[in-house]
Design an enzyme around this catalytic site. Structure first.
Site, PDB file in Angstrom:
ATOM      1  N   TYR A   1      15.188  -0.878 -45.176  1.00 12.57           N
ATOM      2  CA  TYR A   1      14.531  -1.767 -46.137  1.00 12.57           C
ATOM      3  C   TYR A   1      13.919  -2.984 -45.442  1.00 12.57           C
ATOM      4  CZ  TYR A   1      13.822  -4.475 -50.414  1.00 12.57           C
ATOM      5  OH  TYR A   1      13.260  -5.200 -51.439  1.00 12.57           O
TER       6      TYR A   1
ATOM      7  N   SER B   1       9.525  -9.062 -49.413  1.00 13.64           N
ATOM      8  CA  SER B   1      10.876  -9.504 -49.747  1.00 13.64           C
ATOM      9  C   SER B   1      11.314 -10.567 -48.749  1.00 13.64           C
ATOM     10  CB  SER B   1      11.853  -8.325 -49.689  1.00 13.64           C
ATOM     11  OG  SER B   1      13.193  -8.767 -49.830  1.00 13.64           O
TER      12      SER B   1
END
Length: 257
Positions: A160, A147
């Site tokens: 995350y 990501s």
């Protein structure tokens, strides 16, 4: 755009395992690979939705349930793939606890932190571990879905962001350890509209959403799937250990408020 209700009946002989494939980016990757002639094994925690997705995708799709953070399930699932198809040519690690927003650091529980890292980072390690012997036999490839949040953050995204940053490091470590027989790369999506088609129609994104991207629009699952498919192809034979950012240019844009 791929019509997920129609799949190419041809088969190029190659088998890919795609995790987190019951919806969103994972489903888009599975559909794209099937359109290119791959046999695709979809995995997901959501067994009902995953089985329905595989049925819609057609004869070149097969579904197995799997929690990628559970080594027994990973080992059993890989054995099922080999028992069914006799080979494995590609691994796409997409399964993740994907909502980047968490609670504040002061209220972040260790249990949640551990679960996010177990799925987002431990899962790709376990899958690589158990798939490596079979990928090596066919000069296979691994693609990890990281990501852009590995490089930039919003508040309250510690678990995350850490998991995706670790996944980038794991990617180049695996590339060195498993090469030259197995290539390993990462794709880092930015803002991808991975919602179900019905939700996209009901709540379309605004012109402002699209215009803030240097590419002029928010990304689609097909944008990511096309990059993944290329990295798995023979055309990417000299590419390993790399991160490919698919974000419409947003991480290169200076923004002043």
């Amino acid at each position: 755009m791929i019509d997920w209700s129609v799949s190419d009946s041809s088969h190029n002989g190659r088998v890919a395992l795609v995790t987190g494939a019951a919806r969103g980016i994972g489903l888009g990757i599975a559909a794209w690979l099937i359109a290119e002639g791959w046999q695709v094994v979809l995995t997901d925690l959501d067994r009902v939705r995953g089985a329905k997705a595989a049925k819609v995708l057609g004869d070149n799709a097969w579904f197995i349930g799997m929690d990628v953070a559970d080594e027994t399930q990973v080992k059993t699932g890989v054995a099922e793939v080999l028992g069914q198809f006799g080979r494995l040519d590609a691994l796409v690690c997409n399964a993740a606890i994907a909502d980047p927003h968490n609670t504040t650091l002061e209220t972040l529980s260790l249990a949640y932190w551990n679960r996010v890292l177990a799925v987002n980072l431990g899962g790709p390690m376990l899958l690589a571990k158990h798939c490596a012997p079979y990928l090596r036999a066919h000069g296979g490839a691994i693609v990890n879905l990281a990501s852009t949040r590995a490089a930039q953050s919003e508040p309250d995204t510690e678990a995350y962001a850490a998991s995706k940053g670790g996944l980038l490091a794991l990617t180049h470590a695996l590339a060195v350890s498993l090469g030259p027989e197995i290539r390993v790369n990462a794709v880092s999506p930015g803002w991808i509209d991975a919602r179900d088609p019905s939700q996209r129609r009901a709540e379309p994104l605004s012109e402002t959403d699209h215009a803030q991207h240097p590419a002029g629009r928010v990304g689609t699952v097909e944008d990511v799937a096309a990059m993944v498919a290329w990295l798995l192809s023979r055309n990417a034979g000299f590419v390993t250990g790399q991160e490919f950012v698919v974000d419409g240019g947003m991480t290169k844009k200076m923004i002043y408020t």
